[in-house]
Design an enzyme around this catalytic site. Sequence first.
Site, mmCIF file in Angstrom:
data_model
loop_
_atom_site.group_PDB
_atom_site.id
_atom_site.type_symbol
_atom_site.label_atom_id
_atom_site.label_comp_id
_atom_site.label_asym_id
_atom_site.label_seq_id
_atom_site.Cartn_x
_atom_site.Cartn_y
_atom_site.Cartn_z
ATOM 1 N N LEU A 1 27.830 51.248 48.081
ATOM 2 C CA LEU A 1 27.728 52.185 46.970
ATOM 3 C C LEU A 1 26.402 51.929 46.275
ATOM 4 O O LEU A 1 25.957 50.771 46.182
ATOM 5 C CB LEU A 1 28.866 51.975 45.952
ATOM 6 C CG LEU A 1 30.294 52.344 46.354
ATOM 7 C CD1 LEU A 1 31.247 51.979 45.226
ATOM 8 C CD2 LEU A 1 30.409 53.824 46.694
ATOM 9 N N ASP A 2 25.772 52.976 45.756
ATOM 10 C CA ASP A 2 24.559 52.784 44.976
ATOM 11 C C ASP A 2 24.862 51.895 43.778
ATOM 12 O O ASP A 2 25.992 51.877 43.270
ATOM 13 C CB ASP A 2 24.019 54.129 44.471
ATOM 14 C CG ASP A 2 23.524 55.021 45.596
ATOM 15 O OD1 ASP A 2 23.310 54.512 46.710
ATOM 16 O OD2 ASP A 2 23.361 56.230 45.349
ATOM 17 N N ARG A 3 23.851 51.206 43.318
ATOM 18 C CA ARG A 3 24.026 50.276 42.198
ATOM 19 C C ARG A 3 24.645 50.953 40.976
ATOM 20 O O ARG A 3 25.522 50.392 40.307
ATOM 21 C CB ARG A 3 22.668 49.664 41.832
ATOM 22 C CG ARG A 3 22.739 48.630 40.736
ATOM 23 C CD ARG A 3 21.379 48.005 40.514
ATOM 24 N NE ARG A 3 21.420 46.991 39.475
ATOM 25 C CZ ARG A 3 20.399 46.216 39.145
ATOM 26 N NH1 ARG A 3 19.259 46.330 39.786
ATOM 27 N NH2 ARG A 3 20.513 45.330 38.183
#
Length: 317
Positions: free
Chosen positions: A138-140
């Site tokens: 997942l993106d940060r």
Amino acid sequence: MASEQNFAQVQLLTVAEDDAGQRIDNFLLRICKGVPKSHIYRILRSGEVRVNKGRIDQLYRLKEGDVVRVPPIRVAEKPSNHVPGAEFAVIFEDPHLLIIDKPAGVAVHGGSGVSFGVIEQLRAARPEAKFLELVHRLDRETSGLLLLAKKRTALVSLHEQMRDGETDKRYLTMVAGDWRNQRQHIKLPLHKYTTADGERRVRVQADGMESHTVFSLKKKFKDFALLEAELKTGRTHQIRVHLSSSGFPILGDDKYGDFALNRELLKANEHRGALKRMFLHAHQISFRHPATGEILKLNAPLPKECENFVRSLMVDG
């Protein structure tokens, strides 16, 4: 399972059952702690790493019994940063899987200016765990459901399900603009590139990777729309770029969003509450359990800040 070691001279490592199916680059990154990622890829490209005496590329998947030749590598004596152990909200756990609700602002793994992420913190918190690997990323700044495998067989099974389109991943997101359609397919090819300062970005490009997202309207507001995004492919930044390129930037997106609007959203006004994060949350996933075959459908509720923002829009009507 191969252990971490200091490679002061040529090493010949025999691949055990636990490491079978793993890509050679990930295998080397794990056992060569303290070695820069760039150096690992350099020795792979140069052909210094051999498998069964032959050259391989970085995508080669190891088989049980393979003999890996690793050239001499200088390994840092100590990690440069201590990783603090941390646990996260657990949605589901059994001997095969760990599924957590990742908070926004936390990277899933170290790298790109981040010394450690979720996976490193979980490993530090669970030193007894023999195997713990990310199933996906997942993106940060994205919150929500993150799958980790506690057995290699589970990792291989889940990767196969994702590759074959058997998993169903859904996100909730809030966008700016006058969204009209109840259900809309966006198919825009995506190309990954790196900016001059080394930042990873994605853009729509004719010769890019085929990408497909289905968006469903959950709630329409005066200036915004709450959408559910269903991933049909799993490209980097797919939802963010599909929406931004279609004229509907995600609120709080610091890479592809409306930067002026993002600044306004930091403070509440008479029509809405404040929003100080990107409104993108992995809220639901369905897949087949790698051991039992049972279909699991798991949910993670909207984080409080996103929920409060939605409620403030409802009050305004």
